[in-house]
Write a protein that holds these residues in place. Structure first.
Motif, PDB file in Angstrom:
ATOM      1  N   GLU A 111     -34.168  -9.815 -87.508  1.00 19.28           N
ATOM      2  CA  GLU A 111     -33.704  -8.697 -86.626  1.00 19.28           C
ATOM      3  C   GLU A 111     -32.661  -9.279 -85.859  1.00 19.28           C
ATOM      4  OE1 GLU A 111     -35.217  -5.624 -83.060  1.00 19.28           O
ATOM      5  OE2 GLU A 111     -36.728  -7.070 -84.135  1.00 19.28           O
ATOM      6  N   LYS A 112     -32.738 -10.348 -85.306  1.00 17.25           N
ATOM      7  CA  LYS A 112     -31.647 -11.033 -84.668  1.00 17.25           C
ATOM      8  C   LYS A 112     -30.313 -11.164 -85.276  1.00 17.25           C
ATOM      9  CE  LYS A 112     -30.365 -15.186 -81.803  1.00 17.25           C
ATOM     10  NZ  LYS A 112     -30.933 -16.452 -81.679  1.00 17.25           N
ATOM     11  N   ASP A 113     -30.536 -11.518 -86.403  1.00 22.15           N
ATOM     12  CA  ASP A 113     -29.075 -11.742 -87.608  1.00 22.15           C
ATOM     13  C   ASP A 113     -28.747 -10.775 -88.000  1.00 22.15           C
ATOM     14  OD1 ASP A 113     -29.382 -14.527 -86.977  1.00 22.15           O
ATOM     15  OD2 ASP A 113     -30.619 -14.974 -88.916  1.00 22.15           O
ATOM     16  N   PHE A 114     -29.636  -9.597 -88.224  1.00 25.28           N
ATOM     17  CA  PHE A 114     -29.058  -8.245 -89.031  1.00 25.28           C
ATOM     18  C   PHE A 114     -29.650  -6.904 -87.963  1.00 25.28           C
ATOM     19  CE2 PHE A 114     -29.531 -11.330 -92.266  1.00 25.28           C
ATOM     20  CZ  PHE A 114     -28.029 -11.018 -92.684  1.00 25.28           C
ATOM     21  N   PRO A 115     -28.988  -6.830 -86.676  1.00 22.71           N
ATOM     22  CA  PRO A 115     -29.358  -6.052 -85.711  1.00 22.71           C
ATOM     23  C   PRO A 115     -29.429  -4.498 -86.214  1.00 22.71           C
ATOM     24  CG  PRO A 115     -27.594  -7.139 -84.830  1.00 22.71           C
ATOM     25  CD  PRO A 115     -27.727  -7.712 -85.961  1.00 22.71           C
ATOM     26  N   GLU A 116     -28.604  -4.259 -87.143  1.00 24.79           N
ATOM     27  CA  GLU A 116     -28.400  -2.983 -87.822  1.00 24.79           C
ATOM     28  C   GLU A 116     -29.339  -2.747 -88.644  1.00 24.79           C
ATOM     29  OE1 GLU A 116     -26.559  -0.729 -85.964  1.00 24.79           O
ATOM     30  OE2 GLU A 116     -26.295  -2.396 -84.590  1.00 24.79           O
ATOM     31  N   ASP A 117     -30.291  -3.657 -88.998  1.00 24.08           N
ATOM     32  CA  ASP A 117     -31.053  -3.264 -90.420  1.00 24.08           C
ATOM     33  C   ASP A 117     -32.270  -2.776 -89.960  1.00 24.08           C
ATOM     34  OD1 ASP A 117     -32.562  -3.540 -92.740  1.00 24.08           O
ATOM     35  OD2 ASP A 117     -31.929  -5.777 -93.251  1.00 24.08           O
ATOM     36  N   PRO A 118     -32.723  -1.768 -90.345  1.00 27.70           N
ATOM     37  CA  PRO A 118     -33.782  -1.015 -89.862  1.00 27.70           C
ATOM     38  C   PRO A 118     -35.318  -1.708 -90.701  1.00 27.70           C
ATOM     39  CG  PRO A 118     -33.053   0.467 -91.663  1.00 27.70           C
ATOM     40  CD  PRO A 118     -32.010  -0.707 -91.460  1.00 27.70           C
ATOM     41  N   GLU A 119     -35.006  -2.504 -91.729  1.00 31.16           N
ATOM     42  CA  GLU A 119     -36.205  -3.046 -92.363  1.00 31.16           C
ATOM     43  C   GLU A 119     -37.207  -3.971 -91.708  1.00 31.16           C
ATOM     44  OE1 GLU A 119     -37.408  -4.184 -96.920  1.00 31.16           O
ATOM     45  OE2 GLU A 119     -35.329  -4.261 -96.235  1.00 31.16           O
ATOM     46  N   PRO A 120     -36.609  -4.818 -90.582  1.00 33.35           N
ATOM     47  CA  PRO A 120     -37.581  -5.710 -90.009  1.00 33.35           C
ATOM     48  C   PRO A 120     -38.525  -4.669 -89.263  1.00 33.35           C
ATOM     49  CG  PRO A 120     -35.585  -6.407 -89.703  1.00 33.35           C
ATOM     50  CD  PRO A 120     -35.335  -5.224 -90.582  1.00 33.35           C
ATOM     51  N   HIS A 121     -37.839  -3.770 -88.473  1.00 31.10           N
ATOM     52  CA  HIS A 121     -38.833  -2.687 -87.776  1.00 31.10           C
ATOM     53  C   HIS A 121     -40.015  -2.039 -88.546  1.00 31.10           C
ATOM     54  CE1 HIS A 121     -36.324  -3.130 -84.119  1.00 31.10           C
ATOM     55  NE2 HIS A 121     -35.351  -2.896 -85.044  1.00 31.10           N
ATOM     56  N   ILE A 122     -39.397  -1.573 -89.870  1.00 32.76           N
ATOM     57  CA  ILE A 122     -40.484  -0.986 -90.701  1.00 32.76           C
ATOM     58  C   ILE A 122     -41.257  -1.945 -91.338  1.00 32.76           C
ATOM     59  CG2 ILE A 122     -40.522  -0.182 -93.133  1.00 32.76           C
ATOM     60  CD1 ILE A 122     -37.558   1.064 -92.853  1.00 32.76           C
ATOM     61  N   MET A 123     -41.134  -3.138 -91.478  1.00 34.84           N
ATOM     62  CA  MET A 123     -42.264  -4.129 -91.802  1.00 34.84           C
ATOM     63  C   MET A 123     -43.209  -4.339 -90.761  1.00 34.84           C
ATOM     64  SD  MET A 123     -40.204  -6.759 -94.451  1.00 34.84           S
ATOM     65  CE  MET A 123     -41.691  -7.156 -95.475  1.00 34.84           C
ATOM     66  N   ARG A 124     -42.549  -4.566 -89.448  1.00 37.56           N
ATOM     67  CA  ARG A 124     -43.248  -4.622 -88.472  1.00 37.56           C
ATOM     68  C   ARG A 124     -44.415  -3.461 -87.931  1.00 37.56           C
ATOM     69  NH1 ARG A 124     -39.405  -5.783 -84.815  1.00 37.56           N
ATOM     70  NH2 ARG A 124     -39.167  -7.972 -85.390  1.00 37.56           N
ATOM     71  N   ALA A 125     -43.743  -2.264 -88.380  1.00 36.80           N
ATOM     72  CA  ALA A 125     -44.767  -1.073 -88.132  1.00 36.80           C
ATOM     73  C   ALA A 125     -45.745  -1.006 -89.117  1.00 36.80           C
ATOM     74  CB  ALA A 125     -43.662   0.152 -88.201  1.00 36.80           C
ATOM     75  N   ARG A 126     -45.374  -1.298 -90.343  1.00 37.46           N
ATOM     76  CA  ARG A 126     -46.623  -1.498 -91.439  1.00 37.46           C
ATOM     77  C   ARG A 126     -47.563  -2.166 -91.105  1.00 37.46           C
ATOM     78  NH1 ARG A 126     -42.704  -1.096 -96.570  1.00 37.46           N
ATOM     79  NH2 ARG A 126     -42.515   1.009 -96.837  1.00 37.46           N
ATOM     80  N   ILE A 127     -47.179  -3.510 -90.358  1.00 40.36           N
ATOM     81  CA  ILE A 127     -48.138  -4.560 -90.035  1.00 40.36           C
ATOM     82  C   ILE A 127     -49.196  -3.997 -88.782  1.00 40.36           C
ATOM     83  CG2 ILE A 127     -48.675  -6.747 -88.726  1.00 40.36           C
ATOM     84  CD1 ILE A 127     -46.155  -7.806 -90.309  1.00 40.36           C
ATOM     85  N   ARG A 128     -48.345  -3.368 -87.859  1.00 40.69           N
ATOM     86  CA  ARG A 128     -49.015  -2.706 -86.816  1.00 40.69           C
ATOM     87  C   ARG A 128     -49.930  -1.576 -87.210  1.00 40.69           C
ATOM     88  NH1 ARG A 128     -48.059  -6.616 -83.175  1.00 40.69           N
ATOM     89  NH2 ARG A 128     -45.922  -6.963 -82.365  1.00 40.69           N
ATOM     90  N   GLN A 129     -49.500  -0.746 -88.006  1.00 40.10           N
ATOM     91  CA  GLN A 129     -50.317   0.290 -88.314  1.00 40.10           C
ATOM     92  C   GLN A 129     -51.604  -0.254 -89.107  1.00 40.10           C
ATOM     93  OE1 GLN A 129     -48.100   2.957 -91.425  1.00 40.10           O
ATOM     94  NE2 GLN A 129     -49.710   4.648 -91.045  1.00 40.10           N
ATOM     95  N   SER A 130     -51.317  -1.310 -90.049  1.00 40.80           N
ATOM     96  CA  SER A 130     -52.609  -1.905 -90.441  1.00 40.80           C
ATOM     97  C   SER A 130     -53.647  -2.362 -89.669  1.00 40.80           C
ATOM     98  CB  SER A 130     -52.288  -2.895 -91.405  1.00 40.80           C
ATOM     99  OG  SER A 130     -51.760  -4.235 -90.937  1.00 40.80           O
ATOM    100  N   TRP A 131     -53.033  -2.868 -88.524  1.00 43.74           N
ATOM    101  CA  TRP A 131     -53.985  -3.256 -87.296  1.00 43.74           C
ATOM    102  C   TRP A 131     -54.439  -1.967 -86.379  1.00 43.74           C
ATOM    103  CZ3 TRP A 131     -50.682  -7.846 -85.165  1.00 43.74           C
ATOM    104  CH2 TRP A 131     -50.610  -8.922 -85.945  1.00 43.74           C
ATOM    105  N   HIS A 132     -54.128  -0.970 -86.864  1.00 45.91           N
ATOM    106  CA  HIS A 132     -54.605   0.298 -86.156  1.00 45.91           C
ATOM    107  C   HIS A 132     -54.024   0.349 -84.840  1.00 45.91           C
ATOM    108  CE1 HIS A 132     -57.377   1.443 -89.227  1.00 45.91           C
ATOM    109  NE2 HIS A 132     -57.793   0.026 -89.117  1.00 45.91           N
ATOM    110  N   ASN A 133     -52.564  -0.050 -84.503  1.00 47.14           N
ATOM    111  CA  ASN A 133     -51.998  -0.298 -83.295  1.00 47.14           C
ATOM    112  C   ASN A 133     -50.714   0.990 -83.635  1.00 47.14           C
ATOM    113  OD1 ASN A 133     -50.150  -0.560 -81.142  1.00 47.14           O
ATOM    114  ND2 ASN A 133     -50.342  -2.631 -80.983  1.00 47.14           N
ATOM    115  N   VAL A 134     -51.383   2.017 -83.401  1.00 47.79           N
ATOM    116  CA  VAL A 134     -50.310   3.176 -83.814  1.00 47.79           C
ATOM    117  C   VAL A 134     -49.154   3.359 -83.111  1.00 47.79           C
ATOM    118  CG1 VAL A 134     -52.040   4.546 -85.265  1.00 47.79           C
ATOM    119  CG2 VAL A 134     -51.972   4.791 -82.992  1.00 47.79           C
ATOM    120  N   ARG A 135     -49.363   3.082 -81.632  1.00 52.06           N
ATOM    121  CA  ARG A 135     -48.390   3.226 -80.599  1.00 52.06           C
ATOM    122  C   ARG A 135     -47.016   2.204 -80.804  1.00 52.06           C
ATOM    123  NH1 ARG A 135     -50.895   2.412 -75.444  1.00 52.06           N
ATOM    124  NH2 ARG A 135     -51.295   4.569 -75.578  1.00 52.06           N
ATOM    125  N   GLU A 136     -47.533   0.857 -81.233  1.00 49.86           N
ATOM    126  CA  GLU A 136     -46.379  -0.073 -81.632  1.00 49.86           C
ATOM    127  C   GLU A 136     -45.797   0.403 -82.940  1.00 49.86           C
ATOM    128  OE1 GLU A 136     -44.964  -2.610 -79.830  1.00 49.86           O
ATOM    129  OE2 GLU A 136     -46.119  -1.710 -78.301  1.00 49.86           O
TER     130      GLU A 136
END
Length: 186
Positions: A111-136
Motif C-alpha cells: 500500500e505504501k509503494d502503490f497508494p493508488e492500488d485498491p488491491e491491498p485494501h481488498i485483500m485486507r478486507a477479505r481477511i477481516r471478513q473471514s475474521w467476522h470483523n465486518v466493520r474493518e
C-alpha cells in the motif's frame, strides 16, 4: 479475461499475452491453464528468468513460502515492473498458511509503494471478513472503492459485507430486546 482472449486471437504467438493469461489462471487457481500458457509464452520467446519468476509466484500463492523466501530479494527488486503481482502472491501465500503478521506487513508495504492500488485494501478486507470483523472489512472496501470505483465485483463485495453487518446488528438487536423483555418480567 475477455480482452486478453481477444488479444490472443489477434496475436496468438505473443509471449506477453500468454504470460498475462498464465497470470490470470494462476490468480484463479487454475493450474493446468497456467502451465499451458506459461509453456506457450516460453515457446514464443519469453525469457527463462521471467518464466521462473512466474513459477515462484505460483509457489508463493500456494503457500510454499519456504521455497519462495530465499528468492524474495530477487522477486521484490525495486526495478521490477510486476511488484503488485509479487505482493499479491506473497500475501496470498502467507494467508494460505495462516501467517497473518507477515501478510499484513507485506500489505502495508504494498500500500505504501502503490497508494493508488485498491488491491491491498481488498485483500485486507477479505481477511477481516473471514475474521467476522465486518466493520474493518467495510472500511477497507470503501477505501478500495474510492480508489477504483470501476473495479469489477467490488460493489458486490461491499454489499455482501454490509448485508452481513446488517444481519449481525439485527441479531444483536433481537438478543437485546429479549433480554429487556426478560428483565421486565421480573
Amino acid at each position: 479475461g475477455l480482452a486478453l482472449e481477444q488479444a490472443l486471437r489477434s496475436s496468438p504467438r505473443s509471449p506477453e499475452i500468454h504470460l498475462q493469461l498464465a497470470r490470470v489462471a494462476r490468480r484463479r487457481g487454475q493450474l493446468q491453464p497456467f502451465l499451458d500458457h506459461l509453456q506457450q509464452a516460453q515457446d514464443f520467446g519469453l525469457p527463462p528468468d521471467r518464466a521462473q519468476r512466474e513459477q515462484l509466484l505460483l509457489q508463493a500463492q500456494a503457500g510454499n513460502m519456504e521455497q519462495v523466501e530465499p528468492h524474495m530479494p530477487q522477486l521484490l527488486r525495486r526495478d521490477a515492473t510486476d511488484l503488485n503481482e509479487v505482493c499479491a502472491a506473497i500475501v496470498a501465500g502467507y494467508v494460505h498458511n495462516y501467517e497473518f503478521d507477515p501478510a499484513f506487513r507485506y500489505l502495508e508495504a504494498w500500500e505504501k509503494d502503490f497508494p493508488e492500488d485498491p488491491e491491498p485494501h481488498i485483500m485486507r478486507a477479505r481477511i477481516r471478513q473471514s475474521w467476522h470483523n465486518v466493520r474493518e472489512a467495510e472500511r477497507e472496501l470503501r477505501q478500495a472503492l474510492a480508489l477504483r470505483p470501476t473495479w469489477r465485483g467490488l460493489p458486490q463485495m461491499l454489499a455482501q459485507v454490509l448485508d452481513r453487518k446488517s444481519t449481525r446488528l439485527n441479531s444483536s438487536h433481537t438478543v437485546i430486546s429479549y433480554a429487556v423483555f426478560c428483565l421486565k418480567k421480573k
